[in-house]
Design a protein around this motif. Sequence first.
Motif, mmCIF file in Angstrom:
data_model
loop_
_atom_site.group_PDB
_atom_site.id
_atom_site.type_symbol
_atom_site.label_atom_id
_atom_site.label_comp_id
_atom_site.label_asym_id
_atom_site.label_seq_id
_atom_site.Cartn_x
_atom_site.Cartn_y
_atom_site.Cartn_z
ATOM 1 N N UNK A 35 0.826 -1.209 0.000
ATOM 2 C CA UNK A 35 0.000 0.000 0.000
ATOM 3 C C UNK A 35 0.862 1.261 0.000
ATOM 4 N N UNK A 36 2.102 1.160 0.464
ATOM 5 C CA UNK A 36 3.056 2.270 0.376
ATOM 6 C C UNK A 36 3.291 2.628 -1.096
ATOM 7 N N UNK A 41 2.481 6.156 -5.445
ATOM 8 C CA UNK A 41 2.247 6.250 -6.882
ATOM 9 C C UNK A 41 1.095 7.185 -7.196
ATOM 10 N N UNK A 42 -0.008 7.008 -6.483
ATOM 11 C CA UNK A 42 -1.172 7.865 -6.702
ATOM 12 C C UNK A 42 -0.879 9.289 -6.254
ATOM 13 N N UNK A 47 -0.319 14.914 -7.425
ATOM 14 C CA UNK A 47 0.268 16.216 -7.074
ATOM 15 C C UNK A 47 1.183 16.775 -8.156
ATOM 16 N N UNK A 48 1.594 15.944 -9.081
ATOM 17 C CA UNK A 48 2.412 16.435 -10.185
ATOM 18 C C UNK A 48 1.580 16.689 -11.445
ATOM 19 N N UNK A 55 -1.424 19.606 -2.672
ATOM 20 C CA UNK A 55 -0.713 18.368 -2.338
ATOM 21 C C UNK A 55 -1.324 17.603 -1.165
ATOM 22 N N UNK A 56 -1.924 18.303 -0.221
ATOM 23 C CA UNK A 56 -2.519 17.606 0.924
ATOM 24 C C UNK A 56 -3.785 16.874 0.479
ATOM 25 N N UNK A 57 -4.571 17.480 -0.389
ATOM 26 C CA UNK A 57 -5.746 16.809 -0.950
ATOM 27 C C UNK A 57 -5.319 15.582 -1.745
ATOM 28 N N UNK A 58 -4.265 15.725 -2.543
ATOM 29 C CA UNK A 58 -3.748 14.593 -3.313
ATOM 30 C C UNK A 58 -3.310 13.462 -2.386
ATOM 31 N N UNK A 59 -2.651 13.824 -1.272
ATOM 32 C CA UNK A 59 -2.203 12.809 -0.318
ATOM 33 C C UNK A 59 -3.398 12.129 0.331
#
Length: 176
Positions: A35-36, A41-42, A47-48, A55-59
């Motif tokens: 899952x890491x 990957x996601x 975020x790119x 970036x926090x929403x993407x995380x």
Amino acid sequence: MSIVESVLAQVPEPLRSLLIRHRELLKFAIVGGTTFVIDNGIWFFLKLTILESKPITAKAIAVIIATIVSYILNREWSFRTRGGRERHHEAALFFLISGGGVAINLVPPYVSRYVLDLEVPYVDRWVQELADFVSGSLIGMLLAMFFRFWGFRRWVFPQENARPRIVRDDPGDEER
């Protein structure tokens, strides 16, 4: 012989005995490694690309997807003989504890970006990405992992040997 047993057979003693004694933790760590990769990957893809300014929403999105995969793998492999709860109750507790893990996971990258200002234009893009990786993918994920392992064993899958272990030496074998 299962894949884990095949790998453990290759490990020298006394490390093999230690790993066998903590087999559940080893499986949990393997699921965590899987899952890491999914999470990062996601996260980096989002975020790119489409969530570059968030970036926090993407995380958060990446962690949620990785958590769903984690539930399936942990239930069916890491903690497959544990249980003691009805499936819907177990799933609700899993996602509640995972939600706590998500919150724990988001604190370090939030601090990195918005408290320490490790983001463009205050630092180079390379520094920002390295800080994101270290804070979100290493520190945050490790803190969340320890919290989840404790919570899953304590509340989600509390009883050992609640479900029968299925041994599949041969496709025609039944439960033992």
